[in-house]
Motif scaffolding. Structure first.
Motif, PDB file in Angstrom:
ATOM      1  N   ASP A 139       0.833  -1.210   0.000  1.00 14.50           N
ATOM      2  CA  ASP A 139       0.000   0.000   0.000  1.00 14.50           C
ATOM      3  C   ASP A 139       0.866   1.257   0.000  1.00 14.50           C
ATOM      4  OD1 ASP A 139      -2.421   1.267  -0.208  1.00 14.50           O
ATOM      5  OD2 ASP A 139      -2.897   1.190   1.926  1.00 14.50           O
ATOM      6  N   LYS A 141       1.745   4.718  -1.194  1.00 10.88           N
ATOM      7  CA  LYS A 141       1.026   5.835  -1.812  1.00 10.88           C
ATOM      8  C   LYS A 141       1.334   7.083  -0.999  1.00 10.88           C
ATOM      9  CE  LYS A 141      -3.129   4.652   0.812  1.00 10.88           C
ATOM     10  NZ  LYS A 141      -4.535   4.244   0.739  1.00 10.88           N
ATOM     11  N   GLY A 185      -4.913  -3.064  -1.154  1.00 16.82           N
ATOM     12  CA  GLY A 185      -4.111  -1.960  -1.666  1.00 16.82           C
ATOM     13  C   GLY A 185      -4.994  -0.782  -1.999  1.00 16.82           C
ATOM     14  N   TYR A 189      -2.589   2.501  -7.571  1.00 14.61           N
ATOM     15  CA  TYR A 189      -1.233   2.146  -7.161  1.00 14.61           C
ATOM     16  C   TYR A 189      -1.023   0.633  -7.156  1.00 14.61           C
ATOM     17  CZ  TYR A 189      -0.908   7.011  -5.717  1.00 14.61           C
ATOM     18  OH  TYR A 189      -0.899   8.378  -5.712  1.00 14.61           O
ATOM     19  N   MET A 190      -2.075  -0.127  -7.516  1.00 10.33           N
ATOM     20  CA  MET A 190      -1.998  -1.590  -7.501  1.00 10.33           C
ATOM     21  C   MET A 190      -1.795  -2.114  -8.918  1.00 10.33           C
ATOM     22  SD  MET A 190      -5.156  -2.480  -4.915  1.00 10.33           S
ATOM     23  CE  MET A 190      -5.084  -4.226  -5.301  1.00 10.33           C
ATOM     24  N   SER A 203       5.523  -5.538  -7.022  1.00  5.22           N
ATOM     25  CA  SER A 203       4.253  -4.810  -6.883  1.00  5.22           C
ATOM     26  C   SER A 203       4.472  -3.500  -6.124  1.00  5.22           C
ATOM     27  CB  SER A 203       3.221  -5.668  -6.154  1.00  5.22           C
ATOM     28  OG  SER A 203       3.064  -6.923  -6.779  1.00  5.22           O
ATOM     29  N   ASP A 204       5.327  -3.548  -5.099  1.00  2.88           N
ATOM     30  CA  ASP A 204       5.696  -2.321  -4.389  1.00  2.88           C
ATOM     31  C   ASP A 204       6.477  -1.379  -5.292  1.00  2.88           C
ATOM     32  OD1 ASP A 204       4.469  -3.054  -2.028  1.00  2.88           O
ATOM     33  OD2 ASP A 204       6.301  -3.739  -1.050  1.00  2.88           O
ATOM     34  N   TYR A 206       6.163  -1.090  -8.446  1.00  2.00           N
ATOM     35  CA  TYR A 206       5.146  -0.477  -9.304  1.00  2.00           C
ATOM     36  C   TYR A 206       4.515   0.729  -8.615  1.00  2.00           C
ATOM     37  CZ  TYR A 206       0.787  -0.136 -12.044  1.00  2.00           C
ATOM     38  OH  TYR A 206      -0.253   0.316 -12.813  1.00  2.00           O
ATOM     39  N   ALA A 207       4.132   0.557  -7.363  1.00  4.66           N
ATOM     40  CA  ALA A 207       3.475   1.652  -6.637  1.00  4.66           C
ATOM     41  C   ALA A 207       4.399   2.858  -6.489  1.00  4.66           C
ATOM     42  CB  ALA A 207       3.029   1.158  -5.262  1.00  4.66           C
TER      43      ALA A 207
END
Length: 610
Positions: A139, A141, A185, A189-190, A203-204, A206-207
């Motif tokens: 998460d 952001k 998430g 941002y996911m 995945s992190d 990417y965010a």
């Protein structure tokens, strides 16, 4: 609820916020001296049946375990307590006083490239530590990043959505149940694999890439379109002046297929650090440069200058472990308006850049801003490569000269002269920290003193002054500096610990011990304070207590030669000789030249005949 003590010790001050699954409260701990503030997160369990309670207990146990594991990092809140009461679940965590990043990443107000790179670098440095602990945050952001008021550093919060990476099989061998993670998430941002409940380290990444694109374009990620053929995010059209090197890094971070991204935050950080811009590694995260005045009072106009944007007013958080909305989720932020002394909030300074390929003379103006001009002075090229904008104007002969005919500031030492007082004090304190780490104690002390002169209530500068005076073996002055830091920051465990160092330097071991014990209560995750406590207890001849304290230190950091050596000293006094040899061998494995360990091992060998 607000009239009762949570966990028998936490007095609620006010509710900070609530979301679909949790509520958070600002509380005071009445069991500790001075009743320090912390934050309680309460899981809201609507259905109290056994299955739901078991799931809630598992979620909170996971978050508590991860927070305890990650709390050793100075930019991640430390866990104070974890308890269950009347079938409700509570986490007590360090209170972070600062400004949420989503108050600064504003719609329609893009950041400059230099500012974005500095932001990405700091976030990825924190996230690299998280990934090394085999944890996926899930998460990342703006609202889960706080610019801490005390020292200007970013703090990563809200680990309620974390996933620990394990080697567990997809199917439970006994029940046959599928072990699939639900999608957690924030939309925008996911990446797609996270929506499918299969997050990865990338995945992190990417965010974080989305965060950079949002800052660079001034657009919320949900407004960005995808390429209909490749499904890649079509963002470059909204940042036409971005350099190709940074754009390539961001593109790799946000690839649709996770296999095409940087696998972890560390690889993304290395790519960012390899960008052709040496300034990135030299300047702190809040140093955004611009020359605000030109010759004869004229100044250039910058297309991306957001200097009219004030820091957001005081605001509480909207916490929840699961986020469906744009940016409402966070855990502990309290936004602060930095005053300019006239009751108005101060204005952040935006970095300004210009690319050579984009340079065009501005009509009807004699002044212009340019990153580099072929054939200009060599210093112009150096500054352009560093990301610093140069303000030039044409003289009577048509030759471009710098505004004000002023000497160009030295990048690593004088850049802070371009900043307003609040940010200049932060810059100087960070510069003092570097000088202190380099062992340049007189220079560090002078730098901290300058920061204090500019901002007399800046606690971080007083702490730096305290540490430097300890290094200079001036403990009485150091104690006064630490007291100043504590006067301007009521919760400052680092200052309490440093004051203990100064007391210990004077030989006042009991006073030092009391301060180290206080630091342990205020910030249990601080490895150094446990080590200090163990060292002093050993000096006092209380070896059993010293062993218990140093074991707490080693549990938080197993890579300290000093900690293993203190353990060796304590076990030697307690005549646990086998443990002594093991501890000393570990210390010398970590640092073969560590004198105290070498001396004690030699003594042990002579005494034991080994």
């Amino acid at each position: 609820m607000e009239q009762t003590l949570l966990g028998g010790r936490y007095q609620v001050v006010r509710r900070l916020g609530s979301g679909g699954f949790s509520r958070t409260f600002l509380v005071t701990d009445i069991h500790l001296p001075n009743h320090p503030r912390c934050v309680i997160k309460q899981l809201k369990v609507q259905d109290k049946d056994t299955g739901t309670l078991d799931m809630a207990r598992r979620l909170f146990d996971t978050e508590a375990r991860v927070l305890y594991q990650l709390g050793n990092h100075p930019q991640i809140p430390s866990l104070m307590a974890h308890f269950e009461e009347d079938q409700e679940f509570y986490l007590a965590q360090e209170y972070i006083e600062g400004s949420r990043l989503n108050r600064q990443v504003e719609e329609g107000k893009p950041w400059s490239e230099t500012r974005v790179v500095l932001l990405l670098q700091e976030v990825l440095e924190i996230l690299s530590f998280v990934h090394r602990q085999q944890v996926i945050h899930r998460d990342i952001k703006p609202s889960n990043l706080i610019r801490r008021h005390r020292d200007g550093k970013l703090v990563l919060i809200d680990f309620g959505a974390v996933k620990q990476v394990t080697s567990s099989p997809l199917l439970d061998a006994e029940t046959g149940a599928t072990n699939i993670t639900v999608a957690i998430g924030t939309h925008g941002y996911m990446p797609n694999e996270q929506y499918a409940g299969k997050p990865r380290f990338s995945s992190d990444v990417y965010a974080v890439g989305i965060l950079g694109i949002r800052a660079l374009t001034g657009m919320h990620p949900q407004r960005l379109e995808e390429d209909p053929v490749t499904s890649e995010i079509d963002w470059r059209q909204h940042a036409p002046t971005v350099s190709s090197s940074l754009a390539a890094v961001l593109d790799t971070m946000v690839r649709y297929d996770f296999r095409d991204r940087y696998p972890t935050a560390q690889e993304a950080l290395e790519a960012l650090q390899n960008l052709p811009n040496p300034l990135h590694g030299l300047v702190g995260t809040q140093i955004y440069q611009t020359w605000m005045k030109g010759a004869n009072g004229r100044g250039p106009t910058f297309p991306d200058d957001d200097s009219n944007t004030a820091v957001g007013p005081t605001e509480t958080s909207e916490p929840t472990a699961f986020a469906d909305d744009q940016d409402s989720t966070s855990l502990f932020p309290v936004d602060l308006a930095y005053s300019n002394g006239k009751g108005a909030a101060s204005q952040p300074i935006a970095a300004v850049e210009a690319n050579v390929s984009d340079f065009q003379p501005l009509p009807h103006r004699r002044s212009l801003v340019v990153g580099s001009v072929l054939g200009a002075l060599a210093i112009g090229l150096v500054l352009w490569r560093s990301g610093l904008t140069i303000a030039l104007e044409l003289n009577g002969g048509g030759v471009a000269i710098p505004f004000q005919a002023a000497a160009v500031p030295t990048l690593t030492t004088d850049l802070g002269l371009l900043l307003p007082p609040e940010e200049k004090a932060t810059f100087l304190t960070r510069q003092g920290d570097r000088l202190l780490n380099q062992g340049r104690y007189p220079d560090a002390l002078a730098t901290y003193n300058e920061a204090v002169e500019i901002q007399p209530e800046y606690a971080a500068a007083y702490l730096g002054r305290c540490k430097t005076l300890i290094a200079l073996k001036r403990p009485i002055e150091a104690i006064a500096a630490c007291d100043d830091a504590l006067a301007y920051s009521t919760y400052y465990p680092e200052a309490v610990r440093s004051k203990g160092n100064a007391e210990e330097q004077q030989g006042k071991l009991l006073a030092a011990l009391a301060l180290y014990e206080s630091t342990n209560r205020l910030m249990p995750a601080m490895f150094e304070a446990w080590l200090d406590r163990g060292r002093v207890l050993q000096k006092l001849g209380r070896s059993a207590e010293a062993l218990a304290a140093v074991d707490q230190a080693i549990a938080r950091n197993r890579e300290s030669a000093e900690a293993w050596t203190v353990r060796g000293e304590a076990t030697w006094t307690l005549r646990r000789y086998d443990q002594t040899i093991i501890a000393l061998e570990k210390a010398l494995q970590l640092n073969p030249n560590y004198g105290p360990a070498k001396e004690l091992r030699q003594q042990a060998r002579q005494t034991l005949g080994r």
